[in-house]
Scaffold this motif. Structure first.
Motif, PDB file in Angstrom:
ATOM      1  N   LEU A 121       0.811  -1.217   0.000  1.00  0.00           N
ATOM      2  CA  LEU A 121       0.000   0.000   0.000  1.00  0.00           C
ATOM      3  C   LEU A 121       0.843   1.266   0.000  1.00  0.00           C
ATOM      4  O   LEU A 121       0.314   2.364   0.086  1.00  0.00           O
ATOM      5  N   ILE A 122       2.174   1.104  -0.089  1.00  0.00           N
ATOM      6  CA  ILE A 122       3.085   2.243  -0.056  1.00  0.00           C
ATOM      7  C   ILE A 122       3.857   2.307  -1.374  1.00  0.00           C
ATOM      8  O   ILE A 122       4.325   1.281  -1.875  1.00  0.00           O
ATOM      9  N   VAL A 130      -2.619   5.540  -3.335  1.00  0.00           N
ATOM     10  CA  VAL A 130      -4.058   5.792  -3.282  1.00  0.00           C
ATOM     11  C   VAL A 130      -4.823   4.817  -4.171  1.00  0.00           C
ATOM     12  O   VAL A 130      -5.896   4.333  -3.796  1.00  0.00           O
ATOM     13  N   VAL A 131      -4.277   4.502  -5.332  1.00  0.00           N
ATOM     14  CA  VAL A 131      -4.936   3.567  -6.247  1.00  0.00           C
ATOM     15  C   VAL A 131      -5.061   2.194  -5.586  1.00  0.00           C
ATOM     16  O   VAL A 131      -6.129   1.586  -5.584  1.00  0.00           O
ATOM     17  N   MET A 132      -3.982   1.714  -4.995  1.00  0.00           N
ATOM     18  CA  MET A 132      -4.002   0.406  -4.331  1.00  0.00           C
ATOM     19  C   MET A 132      -4.916   0.420  -3.108  1.00  0.00           C
ATOM     20  O   MET A 132      -5.619  -0.555  -2.840  1.00  0.00           O
ATOM     21  N   LEU A 133      -4.935   1.514  -2.380  1.00  0.00           N
ATOM     22  CA  LEU A 133      -5.850   1.631  -1.234  1.00  0.00           C
ATOM     23  C   LEU A 133      -7.295   1.539  -1.673  1.00  0.00           C
ATOM     24  O   LEU A 133      -8.099   0.845  -1.043  1.00  0.00           O
ATOM     25  N   ASN A 134      -7.644   2.214  -2.757  1.00  0.00           N
ATOM     26  CA  ASN A 134      -9.024   2.167  -3.254  1.00  0.00           C
ATOM     27  C   ASN A 134      -9.400   0.775  -3.747  1.00  0.00           C
ATOM     28  O   ASN A 134     -10.510   0.322  -3.555  1.00  0.00           O
ATOM     29  N   VAL A 135      -8.450   0.076  -4.378  1.00  0.00           N
ATOM     30  CA  VAL A 135      -8.695  -1.303  -4.842  1.00  0.00           C
ATOM     31  C   VAL A 135      -8.883  -2.212  -3.633  1.00  0.00           C
ATOM     32  O   VAL A 135      -9.789  -3.038  -3.603  1.00  0.00           O
ATOM     33  N   SER A 136      -8.062  -2.052  -2.604  1.00  0.00           N
ATOM     34  CA  SER A 136      -8.144  -2.895  -1.410  1.00  0.00           C
ATOM     35  C   SER A 136      -9.437  -2.670  -0.665  1.00  0.00           C
ATOM     36  O   SER A 136     -10.025  -3.585  -0.119  1.00  0.00           O
ATOM     37  N   ILE A 137      -9.895  -1.427  -0.628  1.00  0.00           N
ATOM     38  CA  ILE A 137     -11.119  -1.096   0.109  1.00  0.00           C
ATOM     39  C   ILE A 137     -12.355  -1.575  -0.656  1.00  0.00           C
ATOM     40  O   ILE A 137     -13.284  -2.107  -0.070  1.00  0.00           O
ATOM     41  N   SER A 138     -12.361  -1.417  -1.957  1.00  0.00           N
ATOM     42  CA  SER A 138     -13.554  -1.752  -2.736  1.00  0.00           C
ATOM     43  C   SER A 138     -13.668  -3.233  -3.057  1.00  0.00           C
ATOM     44  O   SER A 138     -14.742  -3.725  -3.338  1.00  0.00           O
TER      45      SER A 138
END
Length: 139
Positions: A121-122, A130-138
């Protein structure tokens, strides 16, 4: 010992809590001074391939090991893992987010990757991806 100091005692209000605090100090020493002789002995016997905070009681544990685990119970609620580079910090299994009180992330998703590490995530620049965070959350 539980009498007040003015009555000739030591002023302890609860010997059980005092004992657990002393054992927590010993538990903390096992993890903060891993090169000590005692730390190496316990690690070889009880948590050879694990971290101290993931160690189990084991088969035929000594009285001192059981006591140290009792002290560890007092330490665990107040500890938060330092993320560092994120290589060894699990997003879901480690306690690494600290707000008012330490907590693990909560996700209602059915399909969760338990092996997801904070490193994923870093970005290389050390910022949140941010892209990976949004993929992980959704997902």
């Amino acid at each position: 010992m539980c009498k007040s100091k003015s009555e000739g005692g030591l002023g302890f209000t609860n010997l059980g809590n005092f004992k657990q605090a002393l054992l927590a100090k010993q538990a903390w020493r096992l993890t903060s001074i891993p090169q000590s002789f005692v730390s190496r002995i316990y690690k070889a016997r009880y948590y050879k391939r694990k971290h101290f905070f993931n160690a189990c009681m084991g088969d035929n544990p000594s009285y001192s090991w059981c006591s140290i685990l009792f002290g560890r119970e007092l330490l665990e609620p107040g500890l938060v893992k330092s993320v560092g580079n994120g290589f060894s910090t699990s997003v879901l299994l480690d306690q690494w987010i600290c707000d008012d009180k330490p907590m693990c992330p909560y996700n209602k998703q059915v399909h969760i990757d338990l092996n997801l590490m904070v490193l994923k995530l870093i970005t290389f620049q050390g910022r949140w991806d941010v892209v990976m965070l949004n993929v992980s959350i959704s997902s």
